[in-house]
Design an enzyme around this catalytic site. Structure first.
Site, PDB file in Angstrom:
ATOM      1  N   ARG A   1       9.987  -1.303   1.048  1.00 55.09           N
ATOM      2  CA  ARG A   1      10.758  -0.856   2.214  1.00 55.09           C
ATOM      3  C   ARG A   1      12.042  -1.681   2.540  1.00 55.09           C
ATOM      4  NH1 ARG A   1       5.653   0.546   2.161  1.00 55.09           N
ATOM      5  NH2 ARG A   1       4.700   2.556   3.344  1.00 55.09           N
TER       6      ARG A   1
ATOM      7  N   ASP B   1      -6.598  -1.131  -0.323  1.00 54.08           N
ATOM      8  CA  ASP B   1      -6.420  -1.382  -1.670  1.00 54.08           C
ATOM      9  C   ASP B   1      -7.353  -2.832  -1.951  1.00 54.08           C
ATOM     10  OD1 ASP B   1      -4.413   0.276  -2.088  1.00 54.08           O
ATOM     11  OD2 ASP B   1      -2.900  -1.284  -1.459  1.00 54.08           O
TER      12      ASP B   1
ATOM     13  N   ARG C   1     -10.944   3.993  -8.793  1.00 51.26           N
ATOM     14  CA  ARG C   1     -11.422   2.636  -8.538  1.00 51.26           C
ATOM     15  C   ARG C   1     -12.913   2.724  -8.200  1.00 51.26           C
ATOM     16  NH1 ARG C   1      -6.256   0.415  -5.553  1.00 51.26           N
ATOM     17  NH2 ARG C   1      -4.933  -0.359  -7.260  1.00 51.26           N
TER      18      ARG C   1
HETATM   19  C1  S3P Z   1       1.049   1.758   0.325  1.00 56.92           C
HETATM   20  C2  S3P Z   1       0.146   2.677   0.862  1.00 56.92           C
HETATM   21  C3  S3P Z   1      -1.078   2.965   0.006  1.00 56.92           C
HETATM   22  C4  S3P Z   1      -1.584   1.810  -0.868  1.00 56.92           C
HETATM   23  C5  S3P Z   1      -0.360   1.205  -1.734  1.00 56.92           C
HETATM   24  C6  S3P Z   1       0.705   0.869  -1.088  1.00 56.92           C
HETATM   25  C7  S3P Z   1       2.325   1.663   0.861  1.00 56.92           C
HETATM   26  O1  S3P Z   1      -1.091   4.061  -0.397  1.00 56.92           O
HETATM   27  O2  S3P Z   1      -2.627   2.182  -1.628  1.00 56.92           O
HETATM   28  O3  S3P Z   1      -0.876   0.309  -2.549  1.00 56.92           O
HETATM   29  O4  S3P Z   1       2.950   0.682   0.649  1.00 56.92           O
HETATM   30  O5  S3P Z   1       2.693   2.674   1.551  1.00 56.92           O
HETATM   31  P1  S3P Z   1      -1.466   5.540   0.232  1.00 56.92           P
HETATM   32  O6  S3P Z   1      -0.431   5.725   0.929  1.00 56.92           O
HETATM   33  O7  S3P Z   1      -1.669   6.379  -0.934  1.00 56.92           O
HETATM   34  O8  S3P Z   1      -2.834   5.249   0.722  1.00 56.92           O
END
Ligand code: S3P
Length: 456
Positions: free
Chosen positions: A39, A336, A367
């Site tokens: 971001r 995660d 997973r």
């Molecule tokens: C993330 C959101 C999560 C996470 C990913 C990073 C992010 O995914 O699993 O590693 O930076 O917005 P999801 O939005 O699919 O849950």
């Protein structure tokens, strides 16, 4: 006489052995937060002028985002520890000359699809074998409602996967969208599309997911409000055609990466470590709560706020862990971290049961299946349900390792690779992880760090 060995697929050459190496001691820090790093680059590229980022995660996933932004006209350079991004302004991205290579990174892909959706450019996204299997319909549906045209490959499992091509639209239409799945990536894709869209883009979020996008958008000067409705849903409203102001950003250490040394210290007898400068945003810190409920000796020291995000040093000591029922509603705040939690559960006393984890099946690998399969190789009693695992822990004894065991398959998934590396520290005879290269996507230097802790 030759020794009898279990049949296993040929190894890739990137396999590694992880063996017990004694208690873990010392102070360490982990690389920058992956979500915040993506971001930081994206919002800096959309600001007017020069932003500076320190602590950026230099893992392959974040570097994929940087390359894509460069291909669309943002100047991004690194000197010493500082990344400088010369932003092009909201709406200022240019047509890339070739396909955007996303590697293994779902976050880069979904966020950048959103970003391009409201620009007058088109881009093709390609990725590795793992990413190409992951569902993209969840971002395509709302972004198509905003006016983008997206053509994607259909797979045997999903209607839309990579490779895909986005034809952005200007002006896009503002959207009121209720998230059908608890996903910060989907939320962020829509917010990024909303930046260059006239009017107000609104997202209704029934289940709270990581809120870095909202916090950082506000930090860059966008008009973002968050309210809670009568049903307890969050309503995020973003005023479009925003002008973002360049920022200086300090990225905190990634709690998802800290999870590996934290669990390692909890399970290996005699360990006592401090992980410095870790993000403890409540939308990310569910694992630390769960480990404490399991009896883990884990305390937050020197709590502070860095760049709008809560940060602490984590003090962790070896503990006798007890199995618990992990409530499904905590899942988004540790989505995660389940792979490494399953390793902790395997070494706890009693049963740990998890539920509400359908999303784990659509991550870099499935997973639930990958963890259940690997843990069974180590003699762990695991039951796999559609939405979670039930693990009967062994009370902290060493897991069944040894050279005759098949290698643990990582299926191009960094968190599976690192979770089993941690498990290896508590195996009799060690274990082989078939491919450690995926760790580069989020945690460069992981193996060295783990070895250093054992040697300290
Ligand atoms: C993330 C959101 C999560 C996470 C990913 C990073 C992010 O995914 O699993 O590693 O930076 O917005 P999801 O939005 O699919 O849950």
């Amino acid at each position: 006489m030759t020794r009898k060995t279990a049949k296993q697929p040929p190894l890739t050459g990137n396999h590694k052995r992880f063996v017990p190496s004694g208690s873990l001691k010392g102070k360490l820090s982990v690389p920058g937060d992956k979500s915040i790093s993506h971001r930081a680059l994206i919002l800096s590229a959309l600001a007017v002028g020069k932003s500076q980022i320190t602590g950026l995660l230099e893992g392959e996933d974040v570097l994929a985002t940087a390359s894509a932004l460069r291909a669309m006209g943002a100047r991004i350079e690194k000197k010493g520890d500082v990344w400088t991004v010369h932003g092009v302004g909201v709406g200022g991205l240019m047509q890339p000359d070739c396909a955007l290579e996303m590697g293994n990174s779902g976050t880069s892909t979904r966020l950048l699809i959103g970003l391009i959706a409201s620009h007058a450019i088109s881009a093709t996204f390609v990725g590795d074998a793992s990413l190409s299997k992951r569902p993209m319909g969840r971002v395509i549906d709302p972004l198509s409602d905003m006016g983008a045209q997206i053509q994607a490959r259909q797979s045997s499992d999903y209607k839309a996967c990579l490779p895909l091509t986005v034809n952005g639209t200007v002006p896009a239409m503002p959207l009121l969208y209720r998230l059908p799945v608890a996903s910060a990536q989907v939320k962020s894709a829509i917010l990024l599309a909303g930046l260059n869209t006239p009017g107000i883009t609104r997202i209704v979020e029934p289940v709270l997911t990581r809120d870095h996008s909202e916090t950082m958008l506000r930090g860059f000067g966008a008009d973002v409000t968050v309210e809670t409705d009568a049903d307890g849903c969050r309503i995020i409203s973003l005023t479009g055609e925003a002008e973002l102001k360049p920022q200086k950003i300090k990225v905190p250490g990634d709690p998802s990466s800290a999870a590996f040394p934290v669990v390692a210290a909890l399970i290996v007898p005699g360990s006592d470590i401090i992980v410095e400068n870790v993000g403890i945003n409540p939308t990310r810190a569910g694992l630390f709560d769960v480990l404490r409920q399991m009896g883990g000796d884990l305390t937050f020291k020197r709590k502070r706020v860095v760049g709008g995000e809560p940060v602490a040093d984590l003090h962790v000591r070896h503990s006798t862990l007890r199995g618990i029922d992990v409530p499904g509603d905590i899942a988004p705040s540790m989505i995660d971290e389940f792979p490494v939690l399953f390793v902790a559960a395997a070494l706890a006393e009693g049963t740990t049961s998890t539920s509400g984890l359908h999303e784990l099946r659509v991550k870099e690998s499935d997973r639930l299946t990958q963890m259940a399969t690997g843990l069974r190789i180590l003699g762990v009693d695991v039951a796999e349900k559609e939405d979670g695992l039930i693990i009967n822990g062994n009370g902290g004894k060493q897991l069944q390792g040894g050279r005759t065991k098949p290698a643990i398959e990582t299926a191009l998934d960094h968190r599976i690779a690192m979770s089993f590396a941690v498990a290896g520290l508590m195996t009799k005879g060690g274990l082989t992880v078939d491919d450690m290269t995926p760790a580069q996507t989020s945690f460069p230097g992981f193996e060295k760090l783990l070895k250093g802790l054992a040697a300290a």
